[in-house]
Motif scaffolding. Sequence first.
Motif, PDB file in Angstrom:
ATOM      1  N   LYS A 278       0.739  -1.189  -0.055  1.00 32.94           N
ATOM      2  CA  LYS A 278       0.168   0.063  -0.128  1.00 32.94           C
ATOM      3  C   LYS A 278       0.954   1.222  -0.018  1.00 32.94           C
ATOM      4  O   LYS A 278       1.982   1.193   0.415  1.00 32.94           O
ATOM      5  CB  LYS A 278      -0.866  -0.014   1.276  1.00 32.94           C
ATOM      6  CG  LYS A 278      -2.165  -1.056   1.008  1.00 32.94           C
ATOM      7  CD  LYS A 278      -2.675  -1.183   2.378  1.00 32.94           C
ATOM      8  CE  LYS A 278      -3.847  -2.302   2.180  1.00 32.94           C
ATOM      9  NZ  LYS A 278      -4.577  -2.574   3.364  1.00 32.94           N
ATOM     10  N   LYS A 279       0.177   2.436  -0.242  1.00 29.35           N
ATOM     11  CA  LYS A 279       0.924   3.732  -0.343  1.00 29.35           C
ATOM     12  C   LYS A 279       1.497   4.154   0.855  1.00 29.35           C
ATOM     13  O   LYS A 279       0.538   3.997   1.870  1.00 29.35           O
ATOM     14  CB  LYS A 279       0.021   4.699  -0.850  1.00 29.35           C
ATOM     15  CG  LYS A 279      -0.067   4.642  -2.655  1.00 29.35           C
ATOM     16  CD  LYS A 279       1.075   5.419  -3.408  1.00 29.35           C
ATOM     17  CE  LYS A 279       0.747   5.285  -4.896  1.00 29.35           C
ATOM     18  NZ  LYS A 279       1.867   5.594  -5.582  1.00 29.35           N
ATOM     19  N   LYS A 280       2.471   4.735   1.082  1.00 34.05           N
ATOM     20  CA  LYS A 280       2.836   5.463   2.315  1.00 34.05           C
ATOM     21  C   LYS A 280       3.683   6.827   2.006  1.00 34.05           C
ATOM     22  O   LYS A 280       3.891   6.992   0.798  1.00 34.05           O
ATOM     23  CB  LYS A 280       3.548   4.622   3.096  1.00 34.05           C
ATOM     24  CG  LYS A 280       5.181   4.127   2.568  1.00 34.05           C
ATOM     25  CD  LYS A 280       5.610   3.276   3.599  1.00 34.05           C
ATOM     26  CE  LYS A 280       7.265   2.943   2.832  1.00 34.05           C
ATOM     27  NZ  LYS A 280       8.093   4.135   2.820  1.00 34.05           N
ATOM     28  N   GLY A 281       3.942   7.375   2.868  1.00 33.40           N
ATOM     29  CA  GLY A 281       4.692   8.587   2.736  1.00 33.40           C
ATOM     30  C   GLY A 281       6.122   8.519   2.843  1.00 33.40           C
ATOM     31  O   GLY A 281       6.869   7.938   3.405  1.00 33.40           O
ATOM     32  N   ILE A 282       6.724   9.922   2.493  1.00 34.16           N
ATOM     33  CA  ILE A 282       8.061   9.927   2.491  1.00 34.16           C
ATOM     34  C   ILE A 282       8.445  11.407   2.862  1.00 34.16           C
ATOM     35  O   ILE A 282       7.327  12.132   2.785  1.00 34.16           O
ATOM     36  CB  ILE A 282       9.062   9.601   1.429  1.00 34.16           C
ATOM     37  CG1 ILE A 282       8.624  10.345  -0.197  1.00 34.16           C
ATOM     38  CG2 ILE A 282       8.716   8.097   1.110  1.00 34.16           C
ATOM     39  CD1 ILE A 282       9.477  10.086  -1.225  1.00 34.16           C
ATOM     40  N   LEU A 283       9.740  11.843   3.165  1.00 40.59           N
ATOM     41  CA  LEU A 283       9.823  12.954   3.531  1.00 40.59           C
ATOM     42  C   LEU A 283      11.001  13.471   2.517  1.00 40.59           C
ATOM     43  O   LEU A 283      11.760  12.974   1.873  1.00 40.59           O
ATOM     44  CB  LEU A 283      10.621  13.313   4.847  1.00 40.59           C
ATOM     45  CG  LEU A 283       9.872  12.766   6.203  1.00 40.59           C
ATOM     46  CD1 LEU A 283      10.669  12.864   7.277  1.00 40.59           C
ATOM     47  CD2 LEU A 283       8.350  13.621   6.321  1.00 40.59           C
ATOM     48  N   SER A 284      10.493  15.144   2.170  1.00 39.78           N
ATOM     49  CA  SER A 284      11.437  15.655   1.094  1.00 39.78           C
ATOM     50  C   SER A 284      12.148  16.878   1.884  1.00 39.78           C
ATOM     51  O   SER A 284      11.721  17.611   2.653  1.00 39.78           O
ATOM     52  CB  SER A 284      10.639  16.430   0.186  1.00 39.78           C
ATOM     53  OG  SER A 284      11.257  17.253  -0.638  1.00 39.78           O
ATOM     54  N   ILE A 285      13.494  16.717   1.985  1.00 45.16           N
ATOM     55  CA  ILE A 285      14.168  17.866   2.758  1.00 45.16           C
ATOM     56  C   ILE A 285      15.081  18.526   1.707  1.00 45.16           C
ATOM     57  O   ILE A 285      15.770  17.968   0.746  1.00 45.16           O
ATOM     58  CB  ILE A 285      15.376  16.729   3.631  1.00 45.16           C
ATOM     59  CG1 ILE A 285      14.289  15.994   4.574  1.00 45.16           C
ATOM     60  CG2 ILE A 285      15.962  18.086   4.379  1.00 45.16           C
ATOM     61  CD1 ILE A 285      15.126  15.067   5.231  1.00 45.16           C
ATOM     62  N   SER A 286      14.765  19.692   1.700  1.00 45.88           N
ATOM     63  CA  SER A 286      15.438  20.980   0.931  1.00 45.88           C
ATOM     64  C   SER A 286      16.734  21.025   1.555  1.00 45.88           C
ATOM     65  O   SER A 286      17.054  22.156   2.215  1.00 45.88           O
ATOM     66  CB  SER A 286      14.721  22.268   0.558  1.00 45.88           C
ATOM     67  OG  SER A 286      13.471  21.757   0.039  1.00 45.88           O
ATOM     68  N   ILE A 287      18.094  20.272   1.082  1.00 45.62           N
ATOM     69  CA  ILE A 287      19.057  20.236   1.832  1.00 45.62           C
ATOM     70  C   ILE A 287      19.853  21.502   1.281  1.00 45.62           C
ATOM     71  O   ILE A 287      20.935  21.921   2.196  1.00 45.62           O
ATOM     72  CB  ILE A 287      19.859  19.039   1.798  1.00 45.62           C
ATOM     73  CG1 ILE A 287      20.336  18.851   0.239  1.00 45.62           C
ATOM     74  CG2 ILE A 287      19.205  17.817   2.223  1.00 45.62           C
ATOM     75  CD1 ILE A 287      21.090  17.555  -0.093  1.00 45.62           C
ATOM     76  N   ALA A 288      19.751  22.122   0.176  1.00 52.19           N
ATOM     77  CA  ALA A 288      20.531  23.358  -0.102  1.00 52.19           C
ATOM     78  C   ALA A 288      20.052  24.630   0.752  1.00 52.19           C
ATOM     79  O   ALA A 288      20.979  25.472   0.843  1.00 52.19           O
ATOM     80  CB  ALA A 288      19.856  23.616  -1.772  1.00 52.19           C
ATOM     81  N   ALA A 289      19.039  24.704   1.237  1.00 54.57           N
ATOM     82  CA  ALA A 289      18.538  25.888   2.225  1.00 54.57           C
ATOM     83  C   ALA A 289      18.561  25.155   3.719  1.00 54.57           C
ATOM     84  O   ALA A 289      17.987  26.244   4.500  1.00 54.57           O
ATOM     85  CB  ALA A 289      17.471  26.376   1.666  1.00 54.57           C
ATOM     86  N   ASP A 290      18.835  24.071   3.841  1.00 57.98           N
ATOM     87  CA  ASP A 290      18.655  23.874   5.461  1.00 57.98           C
ATOM     88  C   ASP A 290      19.584  24.265   6.344  1.00 57.98           C
ATOM     89  O   ASP A 290      20.836  24.085   6.127  1.00 57.98           O
ATOM     90  CB  ASP A 290      18.704  22.170   5.506  1.00 57.98           C
ATOM     91  CG  ASP A 290      18.085  21.645   6.784  1.00 57.98           C
ATOM     92  OD1 ASP A 290      16.832  21.572   7.002  1.00 57.98           O
ATOM     93  OD2 ASP A 290      19.067  21.537   7.676  1.00 57.98           O
ATOM     94  N   ALA A 291      19.215  24.693   7.620  1.00 58.00           N
ATOM     95  CA  ALA A 291      20.231  25.448   8.459  1.00 58.00           C
ATOM     96  C   ALA A 291      21.253  24.206   8.917  1.00 58.00           C
ATOM     97  O   ALA A 291      22.281  24.558   9.061  1.00 58.00           O
ATOM     98  CB  ALA A 291      19.256  25.991   9.564  1.00 58.00           C
ATOM     99  N   LEU A 292      20.740  23.228   9.394  1.00 56.20           N
ATOM    100  CA  LEU A 292      21.809  22.066   9.937  1.00 56.20           C
ATOM    101  C   LEU A 292      22.682  21.737   8.919  1.00 56.20           C
ATOM    102  O   LEU A 292      23.711  21.522   9.045  1.00 56.20           O
ATOM    103  CB  LEU A 292      20.885  21.016  10.304  1.00 56.20           C
ATOM    104  CG  LEU A 292      19.996  21.273  11.828  1.00 56.20           C
ATOM    105  CD1 LEU A 292      19.477  19.817  12.240  1.00 56.20           C
ATOM    106  CD2 LEU A 292      21.142  21.881  12.868  1.00 56.20           C
ATOM    107  N   VAL A 293      22.476  21.539   7.662  1.00 56.02           N
ATOM    108  CA  VAL A 293      23.217  21.026   6.386  1.00 56.02           C
ATOM    109  C   VAL A 293      24.214  22.131   6.191  1.00 56.02           C
ATOM    110  O   VAL A 293      25.296  21.832   6.147  1.00 56.02           O
ATOM    111  CB  VAL A 293      22.380  20.638   5.275  1.00 56.02           C
ATOM    112  CG1 VAL A 293      23.339  20.439   4.111  1.00 56.02           C
ATOM    113  CG2 VAL A 293      21.605  19.568   5.452  1.00 56.02           C
TER     114      VAL A 293
END
Length: 183
Positions: free
Chosen positions: A163-178
């Motif tokens: 069945k369908k489930k979710g994932i996360l999308s992380i904008s690493i180019a603008a992420d403060a921790l990255v």
Amino acid sequence: MEHLAWFGWIPINEFLAFSYYNSYVVSMIPPLTIIAESPWDVLPAGIYPATMTEVEQSFGYNHHRKALFQGLLEGSAALAKAGCKTVYLDGSFVTGKPRPCDYDACWDPAGVSGDLLDPVFLDFSNGRSSQKQRFVGEFFPSSMRSGAAPFVEFFQVEKHSGKKKGILSISIAADALVLRRLG
């Protein structure tokens, strides 16, 4: 000048400026949901934007998970250095499993410089052992296929139930921790 007696003698313009301040933090990561036949609760179907801070707060709640998160952060910083803008996060790390073995991630190759990309991200030998050793997880190009589907789509299917489930999308180019990790 108008004053608010119940707060003492505070000029109303200062009170109004103060009263509009909001210190609430809202996470865009939805609560986990139950899927029949899945051993763990999972993200509901969809792709959800998240920051690394939100990922850490939602899924880095014990020592083991914190170690996995540090590997994700290190790998994401290395990808950002090569020009990658987005990482998609999946695997048991983003489920209700108390002690996940690792995390699975895929990265968008658009804009990535091959000259700056660490070769470990293209080494899939020995069950991706070099990635697991360095980052405690796995990174695949999002356009790379797993069977009939690109990884970004493959990650959205719960493997026990189909069945369908979710994932996360992380904008690493603008992420403060990255960005902080990049120095």
